[in-house]
Design an enzyme around this catalytic site. Structure first.
Site, PDB file in Angstrom:
ATOM      1  N   ASP A 142      -1.134 -11.488 -12.417  1.00  0.00           N
ATOM      2  CA  ASP A 142      -1.455 -12.922 -12.392  1.00  0.00           C
ATOM      3  C   ASP A 142      -2.942 -13.119 -12.689  1.00  0.00           C
ATOM      4  O   ASP A 142      -3.645 -13.819 -11.971  1.00  0.00           O
ATOM      5  CB  ASP A 142      -1.082 -13.530 -11.050  1.00  0.00           C
TER       6      ASP A 142
ATOM      7  N   ILE B  64     -10.699 -25.093   0.914  1.00  0.00           N
ATOM      8  CA  ILE B  64     -11.436 -24.798  -0.319  1.00  0.00           C
ATOM      9  C   ILE B  64     -10.515 -24.375  -1.451  1.00  0.00           C
ATOM     10  O   ILE B  64     -10.979 -24.079  -2.560  1.00  0.00           O
ATOM     11  CB  ILE B  64     -12.491 -23.698  -0.083  1.00  0.00           C
ATOM     12  N   GLY B  65      -9.219 -24.327  -1.211  1.00  0.00           N
ATOM     13  CA  GLY B  65      -8.291 -23.952  -2.266  1.00  0.00           C
ATOM     14  C   GLY B  65      -6.871 -23.988  -1.751  1.00  0.00           C
ATOM     15  O   GLY B  65      -6.615 -24.199  -0.560  1.00  0.00           O
TER      16      GLY B  65
ATOM     17  N   PHE C 179       1.657 -20.028  -1.480  1.00  0.00           N
ATOM     18  CA  PHE C 179       2.092 -19.730  -0.119  1.00  0.00           C
ATOM     19  C   PHE C 179       1.279 -20.451   0.935  1.00  0.00           C
ATOM     20  O   PHE C 179       1.473 -20.226   2.117  1.00  0.00           O
ATOM     21  CB  PHE C 179       2.016 -18.226   0.134  1.00  0.00           C
ATOM     22  N   GLY C 180       0.333 -21.290   0.553  1.00  0.00           N
ATOM     23  CA  GLY C 180      -0.436 -22.008   1.556  1.00  0.00           C
ATOM     24  C   GLY C 180      -1.815 -22.369   1.057  1.00  0.00           C
ATOM     25  O   GLY C 180      -2.075 -22.396  -0.135  1.00  0.00           O
TER      26      GLY C 180
END
Length: 861
Positions: A625, A508-509, A513-514
């Site tokens: 962020d 879903i995203g 980092f992964g």
């Protein structure tokens, strides 16, 4: 609560008494002592109407002096600076551009305000009793309201997670043993970490459990625990109207509310009412009996005697008491036994604590206490087998006549065979060291050393075996396998997460980092699992950071971390699932149009979440962020901030702010380029950029093909200088130009088709422009932004001089777009960096402006 205060410097040195007593403001390079202002009893600063004063004061006429804020009419101390570091009458308080400092004898520093973000311009005492340090723009640098002692007043908020600490006595303001803690559901009195009263217990309390507590406050009509940013009452105690009242945690351990009329005071509220519920009302192991006539009597339980005639507290006959977990408490279990308290006994904390063991017999309960050095006694419920531990310290025992208390048996841990108290902290007399201890202690110490040596040998052998098996390279990973955060809801095993995500089937995203996968836990709850695939050294660091940060904070506008997995080389974070995805999809997906009220609630929720990170936590948390991808939406478009992988924790005392982090370009503040210190004002800049995108419904940096027509929205056929003629639009510049012309409706997302007013758009645009001031000190703090959104604080006025950099941005954005179109380039950046690894699918995102072309590290969750 941080506020800006307007004042005229021409009145800073307005003298009331012989040029030495100041009103409302004083300026740096000012010194005060009790002797210097002895004619005014140490007072040197008054609020505007003289309601409060600041003085170097000695409560009760004693020799200890404190810097205090005092309610003039009643003489009530509402705040003290150096409560744990008293000074003498000749010691000085100094106000400099660095803040307030208090020096003792030989000029040794006793107390000081924490490091400030800019120089001090004035010290103000408000009419509410708030002592405030102001910068040259009249912005708040530090406030006494943010550092409460034992009292709050009308206009002051005590946020969730904050505490009031009692004083030792009315004359000794040092921190006492009692605390009032604000939790997400109640206000709780505690002693030695043990609860003994809750506000919700009071018969007058109105309770609404539908909201989470955000802060406590008193006002003219009562005491309140508020949620939903002050719009929802969670707990309410209604009181008679009064213009001034205080809520104080007294030295006796009681929470009191008083109203004042001149010098007269009236106690309006008291908790707890029952004397016997106060932990030390009769001293340690003293027996408190309430004879139903509002008179409390103290005695000792059967088998115990009073420590001395001049002190409260009781001791077991012919026995001594161990201390909790110190070097003398590691006794052989055979040296420990239990003295029974008798029938009809109770303890203040039992109604507020969970048993340490369920369904066990008495011997198991005692064995648990014997093996735990922090356990000093137990209460055992015979019918249910529940075992309650009395930990860390012993308070008073309650004599109860309730019928069901025959089932509750109390026992105090004692040392066997000692005629005197080896570790007795209650007796003032010198005790003879028992002969048996001279034999037992060396022998016990030898056994302990042998046991520790054996354990060390086993651990060394196991470590060598791991190395031989070729796992030396994953040593730090192995350390994480034992990683544990107290209070974290759950630690998952990797196999269980594989099952929950159907072997990571539904992505879903994705982020730096992964990837993020959807999963369903055994309890049928839906979760989002962040699988960290590019770990490395920085990844391990950020993994621990995320757990430490998110696992320790809870707020309705922050994504909840349900748990984590650190198994072998696998690193996963398990979050609550946000079923409406991220804000960027909701804003920029042409198939979905967010209504204005939904946009406003998203903006307000995001602001509340950031305000909590900046001011509501024990340590300041800077997100670093903030962008639409990291704002997730739940039911009813409730906004929750995610991705704390780049956050940093700052204690209030930290003076050096960090400068080495990276976020996502397009949302980065100008100070990144200048290597200036990065503070929470960096988040505020990013929030302002997000706010503009919420208004327009499109990216701030976009070509004409990706944005809505600007010319069609320019009334009268006027032309904007915001680069619309070059086929691109830099929306922050357009927002500045439209603000200067008062044409706010031209900034709203045209898909709303008139379902928003000019005043509503103006509100968000003005707040956003204030947030993106080039100079960080001009940006409002998040608490003020929340206040402006809610309407309880006037809107700020953007300072055009600090926004002119947007015109440079707009020109460079247009030039970059024209070069790209003419040369057919698809990867042009205005400020290229050798380490720029940012990728994007559209050219407009590659030329989206920032002072630096940073690495996009965290990505959306």
């Amino acid at each position: 609560m941080r506020t800006s205060f307007l004042f005229s410097t021409s009145f800073i040195f307005y003298a009331l008494v012989s040029g030495s007593l100041f009103s409302e403001f004083i300026s740096p390079n000012f010194t005060a002592s009790y002797h210097r202002f002895i004619d005014n009893k140490g007072a040197f600063l008054f609020s505007r109407n003289g309601t409060f004063k600041v003085a170097v004061f000695n409560p009760g006429g004693k020799t200890n002096f404190y810097l205090c804020v005092i309610h003039v009419a009643s003489g009530t101390i509402i705040w003290s600076a150096n409560r744990d570091a008293p000074i003498s009458s000749s010691c000085k308080m100094e106000l400099t551009v660095q803040g307030i400092s208090i020096a003792g004898q030989d000029a040794n520093l006793k107390w000081a305000t924490p490091p400030l973000r800019s120089s001090v311009h004035a010290l103000l005492l408000t009419e509410m009793g708030n002592l405030v340090l102001l910068d040259r723009f009249n912005g708040s640098l530090w406030e006494s309201f943010h550092y409460p002692t034992d009292t709050i007043v009308i206009g002051q908020h005590l946020p969730e997670g904050a505490i009031l600490s009692s004083a030792v006595s009315d004359d000794d303001l040092s921190t006492g043993d009692y605390q009032l803690a604000i939790t997400d559901s109640d206000a709780i009195l505690q002693w030695q970490g043990q609860a003994y009263w809750k506000l919700s217990m009071d018969i007058r309390a109105y309770k609404n459990s539908n909201y989470i507590v955000e802060y406590m406050a008193i006002n003219r009509t009562g005491l309140f625990l508020f949620g939903h940013s002050g719009s929802a009452v969670v707990i309410q105690i209604s009181l008679s109207p009064s213009d001034f009242r205080t809520a104080q945690l007294g030295a006796s351990g009681r929470f009191m509310i008083r109203r004042f009329s001149g010098s007269d005071r009236e106690q309006e509220f008291l908790g707890p009412i029952n004397d016997c519920q106060i932990p030390l009302i009769c001293g340690k192991i003293g027996l408190c009996m309430d004879n139903k006539s509002n008179r409390t009597t103290c005695s000792c339980p059967q088998g115990f005697h009073r420590v001395s005639q001049n002190s409260s507290g009781c001791m077991p006959n012919g026995r001594s008491l161990p201390r909790a977990c110190d070097s003398t408490s590691q006794l052989n279990p055979s040296a420990l036994s239990y003295s029974r308290l008798g029938y009809d006994m109770d303890y203040f904390s039992i109604d507020f604590s969970e048993p340490v063991r369920y369904g066990v017999n008495l011997s198991v309960c005692q064995e648990f206490c014997t093996s735990d050095c922090s356990c000093l006694g137990i209460f055992y419920a015979n019918s249910s087998g529940s075992c309650y531990a009395l930990e860390n310290d012993l308070g008073s025992i309650i004599s109860s006549a309730a019928d069901d208390d025959d089932d509750l048996w109390g026992y105090i841990k004692v040392i066997v065979g000692a005629a005197s108290d080896i570790n007795n902290t209650y007796s003032d007399q010198t005790q003879q060291f028992p002969v048996i201890a001279l034999v037992l202690l060396p022998f016990t110490g030898l056994l302990l050393m042998v046991a520790l040596g054996f354990l060390w040998w086993r651990r060394w052998k196991a470590s060598n075996r791991e190395i031989k098996l070729g796992h030396a390279s994953s040593l730090s990973s192995g350390d994480l396998d034992a990683f544990h955060i107290p209070g974290l809801p759950q630690r998952f095993d990797y196999e269980g997460i594989e099952v929950a995500t159907d072997n990571f089937k539904t992505q879903i995203g994705s982020g730096g980092f992964g990837a993020v996968y959807k999963g369903t836990m055994p309890d049928k709850s839906v979760v989002a699992v962040k699988k960290i695939t590019n770990l490395g050294v920085q990844g391990k660091k950020d993994f621990c950071t995320e757990i430490a940060v998110i696992g320790s904070i809870h707020h309705v506008n922050l994504v909840k971390l349900r748990g984590f997995c650190a198994q072998g080389r696998h690193r996963l974070l398990v979050y609550e699932y946000m079923n409406r995805g991220s804000l960027d999809k909701a804003l920029f997906d042409s198939g979905l149009v967010l209504e204005w009220q939904e946009r406003f609630e998203i903006a307000l929720g995001t602001a509340r979440g950031l305000a909590y990170l900046h001011t509501g936590c024990e340590q300041k948390i800077i997100h670093c962020d903030v962008k639409p991808e990291n704002i997730l939406l739940h039911d009813q478009f409730q906004a929750k901030i995610s991705d704390f992988g780049l956050s940093k924790l700052l204690s209030p005392e930290q003076s050096c702010l960090f400068t080495t982090m990276r976020g996502t370009r397009g949302y980065l503040a100008p100070e990144w380029l200048t290597n200036s210190a990065i503070s929470e004002k960096t988040d505020i800049y990013s929030f302002g950029m997000v706010l503009l995108e919420i208004v327009s419904g499109r990216k701030n940096c976009s070509t004409r093909s990706q944005c809505h027509s600007v010319d069609n929205r320019n009334s009268g056929g006027g032309h904007s200088t915001s680069s619309s003629r070059s086929g691109v639009v830099y929306f922050p510049l357009l927002a500045l130009e439209m603000h200067e012309q008062g044409r706010y409706m031209e900034l709203a997302d045209p898909r709303l088709e008139g379902r928003v007013s000019s005043e509503e758009v103006e509100k968000l645009v003005r707040i956003a422009l204030c947030c993106v001031h080039e100079e960080p000190s001009l940006r409002p703090n998040m608490v003020s932004i929340v206040g402006m959104l809610e309407g309880c604080i006037p809107l700020g006025q953007p300072k055009v001089g600090s926004l002119n950099f947007l015109r440079f941005y707009g020109r460079r954005f247009a030039e970059a777009s024209m070069i790209e179109q003419e040369n057919g380039q698809s990867d042009f950046t205005l400020f290229p960096q050798a380490n720029d690894s940012t990728t994007s699918t559209t050219s407009d995102s590659r030329i989206c402006l920032s002072y630096i072309s940073s690495q996009q590290i965290s990505g959306p969750r």
